[in-house]
Motif scaffolding. Structure first.
Motif, mmCIF file in Angstrom:
data_model
loop_
_atom_site.group_PDB
_atom_site.id
_atom_site.type_symbol
_atom_site.label_atom_id
_atom_site.label_comp_id
_atom_site.label_asym_id
_atom_site.label_seq_id
_atom_site.Cartn_x
_atom_site.Cartn_y
_atom_site.Cartn_z
ATOM 1 N N ARG A 42 39.553 29.719 3.280
ATOM 2 C CA ARG A 42 40.446 30.499 4.149
ATOM 3 C C ARG A 42 41.610 29.639 4.639
ATOM 4 N NH1 ARG A 42 39.143 30.883 9.320
ATOM 5 N NH2 ARG A 42 36.902 30.810 8.847
ATOM 6 N N LEU A 43 41.311 28.407 5.080
ATOM 7 C CA LEU A 43 42.384 27.509 5.493
ATOM 8 C C LEU A 43 43.291 27.155 4.318
ATOM 9 C CD1 LEU A 43 40.490 25.042 7.864
ATOM 10 C CD2 LEU A 43 41.943 26.968 8.508
ATOM 11 N N GLY A 44 42.695 27.074 3.131
ATOM 12 C CA GLY A 44 43.484 26.775 1.948
ATOM 13 C C GLY A 44 44.532 27.828 1.641
ATOM 14 N N ARG A 45 44.204 29.084 1.930
ATOM 15 C CA ARG A 45 45.188 30.147 1.708
ATOM 16 C C ARG A 45 46.378 29.981 2.649
ATOM 17 N NH1 ARG A 45 40.417 33.401 0.940
ATOM 18 N NH2 ARG A 45 40.441 34.041 3.127
ATOM 19 N N GLU A 46 46.156 29.430 3.853
ATOM 20 C CA GLU A 46 47.247 29.184 4.793
ATOM 21 C C GLU A 46 48.092 27.989 4.367
ATOM 22 O OE1 GLU A 46 45.901 28.654 8.773
ATOM 23 O OE2 GLU A 46 44.567 30.406 8.748
ATOM 24 N N ARG A 47 47.449 26.987 3.787
ATOM 25 C CA ARG A 47 48.122 25.704 3.572
ATOM 26 C C ARG A 47 48.413 25.387 2.108
ATOM 27 N NH1 ARG A 47 45.507 21.618 8.092
ATOM 28 N NH2 ARG A 47 45.704 23.040 9.876
ATOM 29 N N GLY A 48 48.081 26.330 1.219
ATOM 30 C CA GLY A 48 48.402 26.130 -0.182
ATOM 31 C C GLY A 48 47.403 25.309 -0.963
ATOM 32 N N TRP A 49 46.169 25.195 -0.458
ATOM 33 C CA TRP A 49 45.122 24.520 -1.219
ATOM 34 C C TRP A 49 44.483 25.512 -2.178
ATOM 35 C CZ3 TRP A 49 42.137 23.022 3.837
ATOM 36 C CH2 TRP A 49 42.912 22.171 4.617
#
Length: 354
Positions: free
Chosen positions: A269-276
């Protein structure tokens, strides 16, 4: 009291302090009351930590739906009323978007009601929601933190302060209350930039390294830089702490099975925000491996890895971030219990054997 707080209460290389951190992770299932229930669970977890011998509890400040703790000093005051020995602090207080005088006042008040157990860890935070929420320009990210840390450091003498900066009106010969009996310890938390490490040394504040990726061994250069900088600024050696995520269960297999789905959901989920990219089992296994950034496993496994990290970095404190995503409260409580009753004694025995 003296012009600066003493830091011998925070742990030493010979007798490191072993603590826990939580952000008050909230299950994002849309259920009403999740934040309130999570806050009550955090208090219960800290009370258990006090009872089983954990040295420190740190609450992380965030201002987003997936974390419940926006006012850590309020939750810490609730914990203080139900505990007697555990030290109470943050991990971290986002100083950039707060007022240093109000931060000092709140934690000096916490120090009074907890009978001298308060401390604060100051940082810029890994999320940026607080800037727009409190009316700050993200373009001033670095300057805000540098200036506010300078004012906070001046307050630690607990004498009338005269100070001038860019982002607020000057302070002219003002005394801040309440004062404390033995000073308010303040750490500087860093993610691994040399400039932040040197700044902590310049202000003679203990250092906390946020080791959430890579290997603890990769942070030796920052620990060494900090100690060199302290000498160059003419300061004595000060504690170095480390914050890393993890989970303790009866066996390595159980700990990994319990943690992985919540870790994967959070990081994806954090990756979707930060491009991971999506989080994988391979990434989890690497992080949870013998020299990875996550401390996951049985009490023996976690204790051995903590002892190795303490030796490798010369730590005076280790802080396990034990709450991840929607990991259930019951599993968090068991992790806290095992950490206090089994991991901490094992770490102490391993280090004493050295």
């Amino acid at each position: 009291m003296s012009d600066r707080p003493t830091y011998d209460r925070l742990g030493t290389r010979e007798h490191p302090s072993l603590g826990l951190d939580t952000f008050g992770d909230v299950p994002l299932d849309g259920a009403p009351g999740n934040h309130a229930e999570t806050l009550r669970e955090v208090v219960a977890e800290a009370v258990l930590a006090d009872r089983v011998g954990v040295d420190y509890i740190g609450l992380g400040e965030h201002h987003r739906a997936d974390y419940a703790i926006t006012a850590p000093e309020v939750v810490l005051a609730a914990i203080a009323g139900q505990t007697s020995r555990i030290r109470l602090g943050t991990g971290v207080t986002v100083l950039s978007s707060d007022d240093p005088i109000r931060v000092y006042e709140k934690f000096a008040t916490l120090d009074a009601v907890s009978n001298g157990r308060a401390e604060v860890q100051l940082g810029r935070g890994s999320f940026i929601e607080s800037f727009s929420l409190f009316g700050y320009d993200l373009a001033d990210y670095d300057r805000l933190y540098a200036e506010k840390l300078d004012l906070f450091a001046a307050l630690q003498a607990e004498k009338p302060v005269s100070w001038q900066g860019t982002f607020r009106t000057p302070v002219e010969d003002k005394q801040v209350y309440p004062t404390t009996a033995a000073g308010l310890p303040a750490w500087v938390a860093v993610g691994g930039t040399p400039e932040s490490v040197v700044r902590a040394a310049e202000y003679a504040m203990p250092l906390v390294l946020a080791v959430i990726g890579g290997s603890p061994a990769g942070f030796v250069q920052f620990a060494d830089l900090y100690r060199r900088a302290l000498k160059e600024f003419g300061h004595p050696e000060l504690p170095i702490g480390m914050h890393s995520p993890g989970h303790v269960a009866a066996t390595d297999e159980q700990a990994r099975e319990e943690l992985y789905p919540h870790q994967a959901e959070l990081y994806t989920r954090l990756g979707r925000e930060r491009g991971w990219g999506p989080y994988s089992q391979i990434a989890f296994n690497q992080a949870a491996g013998p020299q990875g950034a996550m401390f996951v496993g049985s009490p023996d496994t976690v204790a051995a890895k903590i002892a190795w990290s303490v030796r490798t970095l010369g730590l005076s404190r280790f802080q396990l971030k034990y709450s991840v995503g929607a990991l259930p409260h019951e599993q968090r409580m068991e992790s806290v219990r095992l950490y206090g009753e089994e991991v901490i004694p094992r770490v102490r025995r391993l280090l004493a054997a050295d």
